[in-house]
Design a protein around this motif. Structure first.
Motif, PDB file in Angstrom:
ATOM      1  N   VAL A   1       1.763  -5.275  -1.244  1.00 50.16           N
ATOM      2  CA  VAL A   1       1.057  -3.897  -1.253  1.00 50.16           C
ATOM      3  C   VAL A   1       1.973  -3.244   0.078  1.00 50.16           C
ATOM      4  O   VAL A   1       1.653  -3.570   1.356  1.00 50.16           O
ATOM      5  CB  VAL A   1      -0.405  -3.613  -0.964  1.00 50.16           C
ATOM      6  CG1 VAL A   1      -0.787  -2.201  -0.664  1.00 50.16           C
ATOM      7  CG2 VAL A   1      -1.074  -4.191  -2.175  1.00 50.16           C
TER       8      VAL A   1
ATOM      9  N   ALA B   1      -5.026  -3.293  -0.368  1.00 43.38           N
ATOM     10  CA  ALA B   1      -4.620  -4.631  -0.461  1.00 43.38           C
ATOM     11  C   ALA B   1      -5.851  -5.485  -0.701  1.00 43.38           C
ATOM     12  O   ALA B   1      -5.999  -6.596  -1.468  1.00 43.38           O
ATOM     13  CB  ALA B   1      -4.065  -4.951   0.948  1.00 43.38           C
TER      14      ALA B   1
ATOM     15  N   SER C   1       4.759  -5.434  -7.241  1.00 43.44           N
ATOM     16  CA  SER C   1       4.608  -4.785  -5.925  1.00 43.44           C
ATOM     17  C   SER C   1       4.110  -3.360  -6.050  1.00 43.44           C
ATOM     18  O   SER C   1       4.268  -2.642  -7.082  1.00 43.44           O
ATOM     19  CB  SER C   1       5.915  -4.742  -5.278  1.00 43.44           C
ATOM     20  OG  SER C   1       6.929  -4.255  -6.151  1.00 43.44           O
TER      21      SER C   1
ATOM     22  N   ALA D   1      -1.800  -6.517   3.138  1.00 47.72           N
ATOM     23  CA  ALA D   1      -1.023  -5.368   3.439  1.00 47.72           C
ATOM     24  C   ALA D   1       0.139  -5.541   4.084  1.00 47.72           C
ATOM     25  O   ALA D   1       0.114  -6.311   5.072  1.00 47.72           O
ATOM     26  CB  ALA D   1      -1.963  -4.312   3.847  1.00 47.72           C
TER      27      ALA D   1
ATOM     28  N   ALA E   1      -1.678  -2.263 -11.923  1.00 48.01           N
ATOM     29  CA  ALA E   1      -1.625  -3.356 -10.808  1.00 48.01           C
ATOM     30  C   ALA E   1      -1.467  -4.774 -11.504  1.00 48.01           C
ATOM     31  O   ALA E   1      -0.852  -5.652 -10.709  1.00 48.01           O
ATOM     32  CB  ALA E   1      -2.670  -3.382  -9.771  1.00 48.01           C
TER      33      ALA E   1
END
Length: 318
Positions: free
Chosen positions: A139, A163, A112, A170, A107
């Protein structure tokens, strides 16, 4: 250092102390020795390799199985395979820990992340530790919502929880994943608010997906929600589906199953999954091997995280 004791005496003292749980005083009384002599004998037992002490931390990192990982990668043409286990811990928990560690590492390198749903995906997200990523990645949902599959007991969605762990927001897809009519799916895909989210989801740099097996866990719910007629259900079974990913089914060779089920799922397509730079697939349980094998043969998964029992069953699958 005192002279080594007779091996039989050392073994007997070790069994009394380590296997039977006797105290050193009790061992001394049993063997007619002083407590200090018993202490030295037990030290010799460890030094001579008669006794080996292993510490298994149930909350520690899972154990990897490199030989099995290499074999699994070769068999299914994977970029990476993470095969894990943990002492006295279910395979699902070991996979969840490894999956969360892997997603956290990745991440920080992407802009993304796409997310599907399912029991194993949920457990991976539960294990994520809060970390502030700057910039925070987008996310996005790879699949529409499913109240029984993408929510925690608190009612919070898996997408929102991920998220929040990454300090991100999110981007929700306010539509169900599975519908009873193909025309409804087609109509929803033309709605700008839905089309824009699905388009962005198809272009994520990293995806986390569950790998399902026909008739187990989330798979029956997917089919049930489609409301297939008897004729449609027969047509579906005639294609011999074995596994699923993002609500879409595959046969044992990894070939995507077509109508009627494929047209009733609001999600990224197989071709879109294939274009995502890295798709991480997670699954646990040897019983899921037929379905997971089909998903892996489809080529949609680049990196697999599975428990050792499932991995060995996958290697035994022809």
């Amino acid at each position: 250092m005192p002279a080594p004791r007779d091996t039989a005496l050392v073994v007997r003292a070790a069994r009394l102390y380590y296997e039977q749980g006797r105290s050193q005083t009790e061992v001394a009384q049993e063997l007619g020795l002083s407590r200090s002599n018993v202490s030295r004998i037990l030290t010799q037992a460890r030094e001579r390799g008669i006794v080996e002490i292993s510490i298994h931390d149930p909350d520690g990192p899972p154990r990897h199985h490199p030989a099995v990982e290499a074999a699994l990668s070769a068999r299914y043409s994977l970029r990476e395979a993470h095969v894990v286990s943990a002492p006295r811990t279910p395979g699902l928990e070991a996979v969840a820990r490894q999956g969360s560690a892997l997603i956290t590492e990745r991440a920080a390198q992407v802009r993304s992340i796409g997310l599907s749903w399912g029991q194993t995906v949920q457990r991976v997200v539960e294990q994520l530790e809060p970390v502030r990523l700057r910039p925070a990645p987008r996310v996005l949902p790879l699949v529409g919502g499913h109240s029984t599959l993408d929510q925690f007991e608190s009612g919070e969605s898996v997408l929102r929880v991920m998220a929040s762990r990454f300090g991100a927001r999110a981007e929700m897809l306010y539509a169900p994943a599975v519908l009873e009519a193909a025309t409804t799916v087609s109509t929803l895909r033309r709605e700008s608010s839905i089309a824009s989210v699905l388009e962005a989801a198809s272009q994520v740099e990293l995806a986390l997906v569950g790998m399902g097996s026909m008739g187990m866990h989330s798979s029956p719910h997917i089919v049930e929600q489609m409301g297939l007629s008897e004729h449609e259900h027969a047509a579906f079974l005639a294609q011999e589906p074995v596994g699923d990913v993002c609500g879409r089914f595959v046969d044992a060779h990894g070939v995507p199953v077509g109508a009627p089920t494929d047209q009733r799922v609001l999600a990224v397509t197989f071709s879109e999954l294939l274009r995502i730079p890295e798709v991480v697939g997670v699954a646990a349980g040897a019983e899921k091997a037929p379905g997971v094998a089909g998903v892996l043969r489809s080529g949609t998964v680049d990196t697999a995280v599975v428990d050792v029992d499932l991995a060995r069953e996958l290697l035994a699958t022809t």
